[in-house]
Design a protein around this motif. Structure first.
Motif, PDB file in Angstrom:
ATOM      1  N   SER A  99       2.066   5.421   0.177  1.00  0.00           N
ATOM      2  CA  SER A  99       2.028   6.349   0.525  1.00  0.00           C
ATOM      3  C   SER A  99       2.082   7.470  -0.122  1.00  0.00           C
ATOM      4  O   SER A  99       2.707   7.510  -1.138  1.00  0.00           O
ATOM      5  N   ALA A 100       0.671   8.461  -0.425  1.00  0.00           N
ATOM      6  CA  ALA A 100       0.908   9.229  -1.571  1.00  0.00           C
ATOM      7  C   ALA A 100       2.758  10.268  -1.170  1.00  0.00           C
ATOM      8  O   ALA A 100       2.879  11.292   0.436  1.00  0.00           O
ATOM      9  N   ASN A 112      -2.651   3.707  14.139  1.00  0.00           N
ATOM     10  CA  ASN A 112      -4.237   4.491  14.214  1.00  0.00           C
ATOM     11  C   ASN A 112      -4.494   5.537  14.479  1.00  0.00           C
ATOM     12  O   ASN A 112      -3.441   6.543  15.156  1.00  0.00           O
ATOM     13  N   SER A 113      -6.348   5.909  14.711  1.00  0.00           N
ATOM     14  CA  SER A 113      -6.369   7.525  15.219  1.00  0.00           C
ATOM     15  C   SER A 113      -5.776   7.278  16.791  1.00  0.00           C
ATOM     16  O   SER A 113      -5.940   7.766  16.957  1.00  0.00           O
ATOM     17  N   ASP A 129       0.625  -1.186  -0.059  1.00  0.00           N
ATOM     18  CA  ASP A 129      -0.043  -0.112   0.143  1.00  0.00           C
ATOM     19  C   ASP A 129       0.354   1.345   0.107  1.00  0.00           C
ATOM     20  O   ASP A 129       1.653   1.436   1.034  1.00  0.00           O
ATOM     21  N   THR A 177     -10.030   5.153   8.662  1.00  0.00           N
ATOM     22  CA  THR A 177      -9.647   6.050   8.404  1.00  0.00           C
ATOM     23  C   THR A 177      -8.404   6.863   8.195  1.00  0.00           C
ATOM     24  O   THR A 177      -8.599   7.958   7.810  1.00  0.00           O
ATOM     25  N   GLU A 178      -7.811   6.099   8.764  1.00  0.00           N
ATOM     26  CA  GLU A 178      -5.876   7.446   9.187  1.00  0.00           C
ATOM     27  C   GLU A 178      -5.260   6.998   8.236  1.00  0.00           C
ATOM     28  O   GLU A 178      -5.386   5.962   7.557  1.00  0.00           O
ATOM     29  N   LYS A 179      -4.889   8.267   7.107  1.00  0.00           N
ATOM     30  CA  LYS A 179      -3.860   7.971   6.668  1.00  0.00           C
ATOM     31  C   LYS A 179      -2.300   7.625   6.382  1.00  0.00           C
ATOM     32  O   LYS A 179      -2.115   7.610   8.193  1.00  0.00           O
ATOM     33  N   LEU A 180      -2.164   6.870   5.300  1.00  0.00           N
ATOM     34  CA  LEU A 180      -0.809   6.871   5.724  1.00  0.00           C
ATOM     35  C   LEU A 180       0.473   7.437   5.680  1.00  0.00           C
ATOM     36  O   LEU A 180       0.444   7.910   4.858  1.00  0.00           O
ATOM     37  N   HIS A 181       1.552   7.685   6.444  1.00  0.00           N
ATOM     38  CA  HIS A 181       2.547   8.421   6.585  1.00  0.00           C
ATOM     39  C   HIS A 181       3.872   7.463   6.069  1.00  0.00           C
ATOM     40  O   HIS A 181       4.289   8.376   5.115  1.00  0.00           O
ATOM     41  N   ARG A 187      -6.239  -2.861   7.676  1.00  0.00           N
ATOM     42  CA  ARG A 187      -7.056  -1.768   7.619  1.00  0.00           C
ATOM     43  C   ARG A 187      -7.649  -2.236   8.038  1.00  0.00           C
ATOM     44  O   ARG A 187      -8.650  -0.918   8.385  1.00  0.00           O
TER      45      ARG A 187
END
Length: 548
Positions: free
Chosen positions: A341-342, A493-494, A339, A533-537, A528
């Motif tokens: 990350s941008a 996670n959050s 996966d 809903t946390e974004k990947l870093h 997942r």
């Protein structure tokens, strides 16, 4: 009607006609929306007109008095409400007109010097806007600010310095005219005008122990009319061009953050800067700060756009490098999960079918982000795909790739953590070598336990003399070899909790009867679910080799 005298008839008819006229005018006003008209006004006028015509028709003056009283009674509360109610905001049209006309009115009231200063400040903003499309736009803006400030204040010299937060220094970026250095010159610098000026033009100063650094650190402007009485000013020598006169020092800010400094000088044989000229400088400094903030803000936006564009290209190329379809190999099953990350572009995995007696599995985590990490990824990938076709061991292959990367003379971070696993399907033997911190674990089916096989070592690309050791073992049916990037187990996670190695190991153990592909899918589903809903870093990659 006949009972009324002419003296009464004429005024009543006149009042009725005027009431109708006013009602028509109010209707036109309301239709054209030039002012707000209340329905109470229409109603009161209608009552007044009706009362007049009623008297004219019946001759009963009493009705006129009653209707007139009603009309007045309607208007009184309305007028009271308007008189004592909350004032309304100005009409938008009026506000816009006042805003448009105000500057022209202000300019008419200003002295010629102040008008010139205002025009100069506006010129700073214009120059900042023009600088967006110029390669040397920032330098042009700094020079414009410097020269204009010297002209407005009749200064003999000026400098603009810019704070470098990374280096913790303030450096000269624009130099104009004659500016006796108010700091101690280097001991080995000859006291020659050209040498001193050249040294000053390229000087940088710490944010302490000198007048420039101290003013920038304090963030407060200063007018120094008598330098001999100010211990922050250093007198460098008896030469006339080194004698200090009066100075103005003005920090340039973005909000409360000092980003630069404007300094002006006047020769000692002239009248020192006045309070008026100091005030002009403060005003020009406000204009200059706004212009620089505009320039810097655009530069930051443009840089973000470029990084976003670059990251998008890097991400696309990274996807092209990663294997789209895993090969089918007798005796083992392969699973993977990745996966991206941008903007990161750091992870890569590969399955290389080099020879009949060697299948190589690679998992790589490259330092850096974007195109920089992609460049190193491509280089290491090319080397590994070439060298794995030889008979060299896994450790030797990594050692050769390390020397190849270290020989590159680029200035970017050019290292990576790499796990290389060679598998001989004929003998069911594995040969392992790792560079950096990318781990390799084995699920031992006989012991029902997770064992670490790899040892941390120097990353590939750091030191040319680094060598990497081989570790060999024979796999048994039911064993799973897993390797992964740190972005997987360090994902948050959050609640700020990491996914962790323990949770990964638990998923692998719980699904040890499944194929490598299914084990990887179970890990993907679990992580997942954990992240929500946390974004990947950081990129996340997992490679599973399951022995059938």
């Amino acid at each position: 009607m006949s009972s009324l005298s002419t003296a009464v008839y004429a005024p009543l008819l006149t009042i009725a006609i005027l009431a109708i006229f006013l009602a028509v005018m109010l209707a036109i006003i309301k239709i054209r929306n030039t002012a707000k008209v209340s329905f109470i006004s229409f109603f009161a006028l209608a009552v007044l007109a009706f009362s007049c015509f009623n008297v004219l028709a019946t001759g009963n003056v009493l009705y006129f008095s009653l209707f007139l009283l009603l009309a007045v009674a309607l208007l009184i509360p309305y007028c009271v409400m308007l008189a004592f109610g909350k004032p309304k905001e100005k009409n938008v049209v009026i506000q816009q007109a006042e805003q448009t006309l105000a500057p022209a009115t202000i300019v008419e009231d200003l002295a010629p010097a102040e008008v010139k200063m205002l025009e100069t400040g506006i010129g700073f903003i214009t120059t900042a806007a023009d600088s967006f499309s110029q390669d040397e736009g920032l330098q042009t803006l700094l020079d414009t600010i410097n020269k204009a400030a010297c002209t407005i204040t009749n200064a003999d010299g000026g400098v603009v310095l810019v704070v470098d937060d990374f280096e913790d220094v303030i450096a000269v970026k624009s130099f104009n005219g004659e500016f006796p250095p108010p700091y101690k010159l280097p001991e080995d610098l000859p006291h020659k005008p050209l040498r001193v000026q050249t040294s000053f033009k390229f000087a940088q100063f710490a944010l302490r122990d000198n007048i420039f650094g101290e003013i920038a650190s304090a963030g407060k402007p200063a007018l120094i009319q008598n330098p001999k009485e100010d211990n922050r000013i250093f007198q460098n020598g008896p030469e006339d061009f080194l004698k200090c006169g009066s100075y103005i020092f003005l920090p340039l800010k973005h909000g409360d953050i000092v980003t630069g400094l404007l300094a002006l000088s006047r020769n000692p044989d002239k009248t020192p800067f006045t309070e008026t000229e100091y005030g002009w400088t403060l005003t020009l400094g406000d204009f200059a700060s706004v212009a620089l903030k505009t320039r810097y803000s655009f530069q930051q936006y443009n840089d973000r756009q470029e990084l976003t564009k670059e990251s998008g290209i890097a991400l696309g190329l990274q996807k092209q490098l990663i294997a789209k379809k895993l090969p089918v190999i007798a005796g083992i099953s392969i699973g993977c999960y990745t996966d991206q990350s941008a903007g990161v572009c750091s992870d890569y995995y590969d399955v290389i079918q080099a020879r009949k007696d060697r299948i190589s599995f690679v998992l790589m985590d490259v330092a850096g982000k974007g195109m920089n990490s992609l460049l190193i990824m491509v280089m290491i990938r090319a080397m590994l795909r070439l060298i794995t076709n030889t008979t060299q061991s896994a450790g030797t292959i990594l050692s050769w790739a390390n020397r190849g990367i270290c020989s590159e003379g680029n200035s970017i971070d050019h290292f990576a953590s790499v796990a290389l696993l060679n598998y001989d399907p004929l003998k069911k033997k594995f040969q392992l070598a790792t560079g950096g911190s990318t781990p390799v674990y084995r699920y031992n089916a006989q012991k029902d336990a997770i064992e670490k096989l790899s040892q941390d070592s120097a990353p590939v690309g750091v030191e040319k003399t680094s060598t990497y050791k081989d570790f060999e073992f024979t796999g048994t049916s039911g064993d799973s070899i897993i390797t992964f990037s740190d972005g997987l187990i360090e994902a948050l996670n959050s609640q700020g909790k990491q996914y962790s190695l323990d949770r990964l190991a638990a998923v692998v153990k719980a699904n040890n009867k499944l194929s490598g592909k299914d084990i990887a899918n179970r890990v993907k589903d679990d992580i997942r679910k954990f992240l929500g809903t946390e974004k990947l870093h950081d990129d996340q990659t997992l490679l599973v080799v399951k022995i059938q």
